[in-house]
Design a protein around this motif. Structure first.
Motif, PDB file in Angstrom:
ATOM      1  N   ALA A  84       0.838  -1.205   0.000  1.00 51.47           N
ATOM      2  CA  ALA A  84       0.000   0.000   0.000  1.00 51.47           C
ATOM      3  C   ALA A  84       0.872   1.254   0.000  1.00 51.47           C
ATOM      4  N   ARG A  85       1.966   1.219   0.756  1.00 56.49           N
ATOM      5  CA  ARG A  85       2.880   2.363   0.775  1.00 56.49           C
ATOM      6  C   ARG A  85       3.538   2.569  -0.590  1.00 56.49           C
ATOM      7  N   VAL A  86       3.913   1.470  -1.239  1.00 58.35           N
ATOM      8  CA  VAL A  86       4.522   1.573  -2.567  1.00 58.35           C
ATOM      9  C   VAL A  86       3.556   2.249  -3.540  1.00 58.35           C
ATOM     10  N   LEU A  87       2.289   1.825  -3.498  1.00 59.50           N
ATOM     11  CA  LEU A  87       1.300   2.383  -4.425  1.00 59.50           C
ATOM     12  C   LEU A  87       0.998   3.838  -4.097  1.00 59.50           C
ATOM     13  N   VAL A  88       0.877   4.155  -2.804  1.00 63.18           N
ATOM     14  CA  VAL A  88       0.622   5.545  -2.415  1.00 63.18           C
ATOM     15  C   VAL A  88       1.789   6.439  -2.839  1.00 63.18           C
ATOM     16  N   ALA A  89       3.014   5.925  -2.707  1.00 63.71           N
ATOM     17  CA  ALA A  89       4.184   6.688  -3.134  1.00 63.71           C
ATOM     18  C   ALA A  89       4.152   6.974  -4.624  1.00 63.71           C
ATOM     19  N   ASP A  90       3.492   6.099  -5.383  1.00 61.58           N
ATOM     20  CA  ASP A  90       3.353   6.303  -6.831  1.00 61.58           C
ATOM     21  C   ASP A  90       2.116   7.112  -7.180  1.00 61.58           C
ATOM     22  N   GLY A  91       1.440   7.669  -6.174  1.00 62.83           N
ATOM     23  CA  GLY A  91       0.292   8.542  -6.428  1.00 62.83           C
ATOM     24  C   GLY A  91      -1.033   7.825  -6.555  1.00 62.83           C
ATOM     25  N   ARG A  92      -1.121   6.572  -6.103  1.00 60.78           N
ATOM     26  CA  ARG A  92      -2.376   5.822  -6.195  1.00 60.78           C
ATOM     27  C   ARG A  92      -3.148   5.927  -4.877  1.00 60.78           C
ATOM     28  N   SER A  93      -4.482   5.913  -4.987  1.00 61.94           N
ATOM     29  CA  SER A  93      -5.324   5.819  -3.791  1.00 61.94           C
ATOM     30  C   SER A  93      -5.690   4.357  -3.573  1.00 61.94           C
ATOM     31  N   VAL A  94      -5.676   3.926  -2.299  1.00 61.32           N
ATOM     32  CA  VAL A  94      -5.760   2.500  -1.977  1.00 61.32           C
ATOM     33  C   VAL A  94      -6.841   2.241  -0.935  1.00 61.32           C
ATOM     34  N   VAL A  95      -7.578   1.125  -1.121  1.00 61.77           N
ATOM     35  CA  VAL A  95      -8.471   0.578  -0.102  1.00 61.77           C
ATOM     36  C   VAL A  95      -7.967  -0.816   0.242  1.00 61.77           C
ATOM     37  N   LEU A  96      -7.888  -1.127   1.542  1.00 65.04           N
ATOM     38  CA  LEU A  96      -7.401  -2.416   2.005  1.00 65.04           C
ATOM     39  C   LEU A  96      -8.558  -3.289   2.460  1.00 65.04           C
ATOM     40  N   GLY A  97      -8.498  -4.570   2.103  1.00 66.70           N
ATOM     41  CA  GLY A  97      -9.510  -5.529   2.538  1.00 66.70           C
ATOM     42  C   GLY A  97      -8.887  -6.558   3.467  1.00 66.70           C
ATOM     43  N   ALA A  98      -9.325  -6.589   4.734  1.00 58.91           N
ATOM     44  CA  ALA A  98      -8.757  -7.512   5.730  1.00 58.91           C
ATOM     45  C   ALA A  98      -9.534  -8.822   5.698  1.00 58.91           C
ATOM     46  N   ALA A  99      -9.297  -9.626   4.665  1.00 62.96           N
ATOM     47  CA  ALA A  99     -10.042 -10.873   4.489  1.00 62.96           C
ATOM     48  C   ALA A  99      -9.396 -12.053   5.200  1.00 62.96           C
ATOM     49  N   ASP A 100      -8.314 -11.815   5.940  1.00 64.26           N
ATOM     50  CA  ASP A 100      -7.754 -12.864   6.797  1.00 64.26           C
ATOM     51  C   ASP A 100      -8.459 -12.757   8.145  1.00 64.26           C
ATOM     52  N   THR A 101      -9.663 -13.307   8.223  1.00 67.52           N
ATOM     53  CA  THR A 101     -10.500 -13.148   9.417  1.00 67.52           C
ATOM     54  C   THR A 101     -10.216 -14.203  10.473  1.00 67.52           C
ATOM     55  N   PHE A 102      -9.329 -15.134  10.216  1.00 68.76           N
ATOM     56  CA  PHE A 102      -9.084 -16.220  11.159  1.00 68.76           C
ATOM     57  C   PHE A 102      -7.965 -15.895  12.141  1.00 68.76           C
ATOM     58  N   ARG A 103      -7.212 -14.840  11.884  1.00 70.09           N
ATOM     59  CA  ARG A 103      -6.195 -14.387  12.826  1.00 70.09           C
ATOM     60  C   ARG A 103      -6.668 -13.080  13.443  1.00 70.09           C
ATOM     61  N   ALA A 104      -6.773 -13.063  14.767  1.00 69.65           N
ATOM     62  CA  ALA A 104      -7.356 -11.908  15.444  1.00 69.65           C
ATOM     63  C   ALA A 104      -6.562 -10.632  15.171  1.00 69.65           C
ATOM     64  N   ALA A 105      -5.238 -10.738  15.091  1.00 68.25           N
ATOM     65  CA  ALA A 105      -4.415  -9.534  14.952  1.00 68.25           C
ATOM     66  C   ALA A 105      -4.255  -9.081  13.511  1.00 68.25           C
TER      67      ALA A 105
END
Length: 406
Positions: free
Chosen positions: A227-248
Motif C-alpha cells: 500500500a505504501r509503494v502504491l501511495v508513493a506512486d500517487g495511487r489511492s488505496v483501499v485495504l480488505g482484511a479478508a484474513d478473518t481467522f487471525r485476530a491480529a
C-alpha cells in the motif's frame, strides 16, 4: 467582784490555748517525695460491658425493626465541580512513503551483504588457472547451495564451460562481465515485473490485487508495505482484511493503512473472508479508489480447504470484475521448502507474481531463479528489511550486481 472577773478571763485564755493545740494537730500530713525509679501509674478506663450484660437505665428511644431501615443512598459529592471529558484521540499523522523509483538500488548495500557470497565464490572459482572437472563441480555445488535449482544450475554451468573455452585467456574484468551476462539470462530480463493495478477493461472500477501465502511469511505486512509503494506512486488505496481467522491480522492491516491514509474494510473475527473481500471492492468502487488490496487467509491445513477458501474469495470478488493480480508471498529464508508452498498455491489460484520477503536475511538468492522456473511467473517485489519502506520492486540488473558485489 474583781476576783470573779479575773477568774473568767483566765478561763477564756485557757480554753483558747487548748483549741489551738487541737487545730494544729489536725493539719494534713506532708507526702514523701516521689520515687523517680518507680513505673508511672496508669489509670484504667471504665470497664466495657461484656456480651450478655444488661445496660443500666432505659434506652433513650425504642429501636426500629430492620425492615424499616432503608439502604444508604449515594454519597453526596464533596463539591459541584464539573467532571472534564477525556480528550479525543489525536488523528494519526499521515506519512509520506519513500518514492519507489530506484528503491532497490538504494537498498543495494543491504542486499549485497547477504547475496555477494554467491557471486564472489563463482568469480574466485572461474579465476583459477586451470578449470578442471573438480573446479566445475565446485561451481555447480556453489549454485545448488544458493538454491538456484538443479536444472538452472546445469544450464548455467554448460554455458559457462562453452564461453570460457572460447574466451581462452580470462582477465578478472572479462570473467565478471561474462558471469554478469549469464546470471542476467538466468534471472530473466524479459518478464513483465510491474504489479498490475490498472483495470483490464474500460469500466470505471479499481484494480484488484489478491495477496496470498502461508501465515508467517510476512503476508499481511507485505500487503501494508505494498500500500505504501502504491501511495508513493500517487495511487489511492483501499485495504480488505479478508484474513478473518487471525485476530491480529485486521488490526495490523488497519494500522498500516492509517499510516498512509488508506481505508481498511474488515469484518467480524472468524467471519466469511469472501464477504469482506466483496465489501472491500465495493467500497473501493464507490470511493473511486485506484487499487483494492485484499489480504487473504493463509492457513495451509489441507489443499482442499485452502482451495475452497481462496477459490470462493476469488469467485465472489469477480462478480464485480476480474482480479487483476494475484501475488504469492514467499519467505526467501525457507529456500526449497518455499517451492512446496508455491506449488500448492499455484494449483489453487492463478499466481501472476511473486513477492520474496526476508531476502536480506539469507545467502540463498538463487531462490529467485528457482521459484520463477517452478511457477513460470516473475518475482515482482522483494523485501529487504523490517522498515516500512523496505519493500522494493525487483530489478534484475540491481539484483545481479548485488550478487557480484563491488
Amino acid at each position: 467582784m474583781e476576783l470573779l472577773i479575773l477568774a473568767v478571763v483566765i478561763a477564756v485564755v485557757a480554753v483558747a490555748a487548748i483549741g489551738g493545740l487541737v487545730v494544729s494537730g489536725r493539719k494534713k500530713k506532708q507526702l514523701p517525695p516521689p520515687d523517680r525509679s518507680a513505673p508511672p501509674t496508669v489509670t484504667a478506663p471504665p470497664r466495657e460491658p461484656l456480651v450478655g450484660e444488661e445496660a443500666e437505665g432505659e434506652p433513650e428511644a425504642p429501636g426500629r425493626p430492620i425492615e424499616d431501615v432503608g439502604a444508604p443512598g449515594p454519597a453526596a459529592p464533596e463539591h459541584d465541580a464539573e467532571v472534564e471529558a477525556p480528550p479525543a484521540p489525536a488523528e494519526p499523522e499521515i506519512e509520506t512513503p519513500e518514492p519507489t523509483a530506484g528503491r532497490l538500488v538504494r537498498l543495494r548495500a543491504r542486499l549485497s551483504r547477504s547475496q555477494s557470497t554467491l557471486g564472489k565464490g563463482l568469480l574466485t572459482l572461474l579465476s583459477r588457472d586451470r578449470l578442471d572437472e573438480d573446479t566445475w563441480e565446485e561451481i555447480e555445488d556453489t549454485l545448488l547451495t544458493a538454491d538456484v535449482g538443479v536444472t538452472p544450475t546445469q544450464e548455467l554451468v554448460e554455458r559457462l564451460r562453452e564461453r570460457v573455452r572460447v574466451l581462452g585467456t580470462r582477465s578478472p574484468e572479462e570473467l565478471r562481465a561474462l558471469l554478469r551476462e549469464e546470471l542476467l539470462n538466468l534471472v530473466g530480463t524479459d518478464f513483465e515485473r510491474d504489479v498490475r493495478t490498472e483495470t483490464t477493461g474500460a469500466e470505471d472500477r479499481p484494480g484488484v490485487v489478491l495477496v496470498v501465502g502461508v501465515n508467517g511469511t510476512g503476508k499481511t505486512t507485505t500487503t501494508g508495505k505494498l500500500a505504501r509503494v502504491l501511495v508513493a506512486d500517487g495511487r489511492s488505496v483501499v485495504l480488505g482484511a479478508a484474513d478473518t481467522f487471525r485476530a491480529a491480522a485486521a488490526d495490523q492491516l488497519q494500522t498500516w493503512g492509517e499510516r498512509v491514509g488508506a481505508r481498511t474494510v474488515r469484518g467480524p473475527e472468524g467471519g466469511d473472508p469472501a464477504s469482506v473481500a466483496f465489501d472491500a471492492v465495493k467500497e473501493g468502487t464507490s470511493a473511486g479508489a485506484d487499487v483494492v488490496l485484499i489480504d487473504t487467509a493463509g492457513r495451509l491445513h489441507t489443499k482442499a480447504g485452502l482451495m475452497d477458501e481462496l477459490g470462493k474469495v476469488k469467485r465472489v470478488v469477480e462478480k464485480q470484475g476480474p482480479v487483476d493480480e494475484v501475488l504469492l508471498v514467499l519467505d526467501a529464508t525457507t529456500g526449497q521448502n518455499g517451492l512446496v508452498q508455491a506449488r500448492v498455491f499455484a494449483e489453487v489460484v492463478d499466481i501472476t507474481g511473486i513477492v520474496l520477503t526476508k531476502l536480506d536475511g539469507t545467502a540463498k538468492g538463487g531462490i529467485v531463479v528457482a521459484v520463477q522456473r517452478e511457477l513460470g511467473v516473475p518475482v515482482k517485489l522483494v523485501g529487504l528489511g523490517e522498515g516500512a519502506d523496505d519493500l522494493a520492486p525487483f530489478e534484475p540488473e540491481a539484483f545481479v550486481d548485488a550478487l557480484l558485489g563491488d
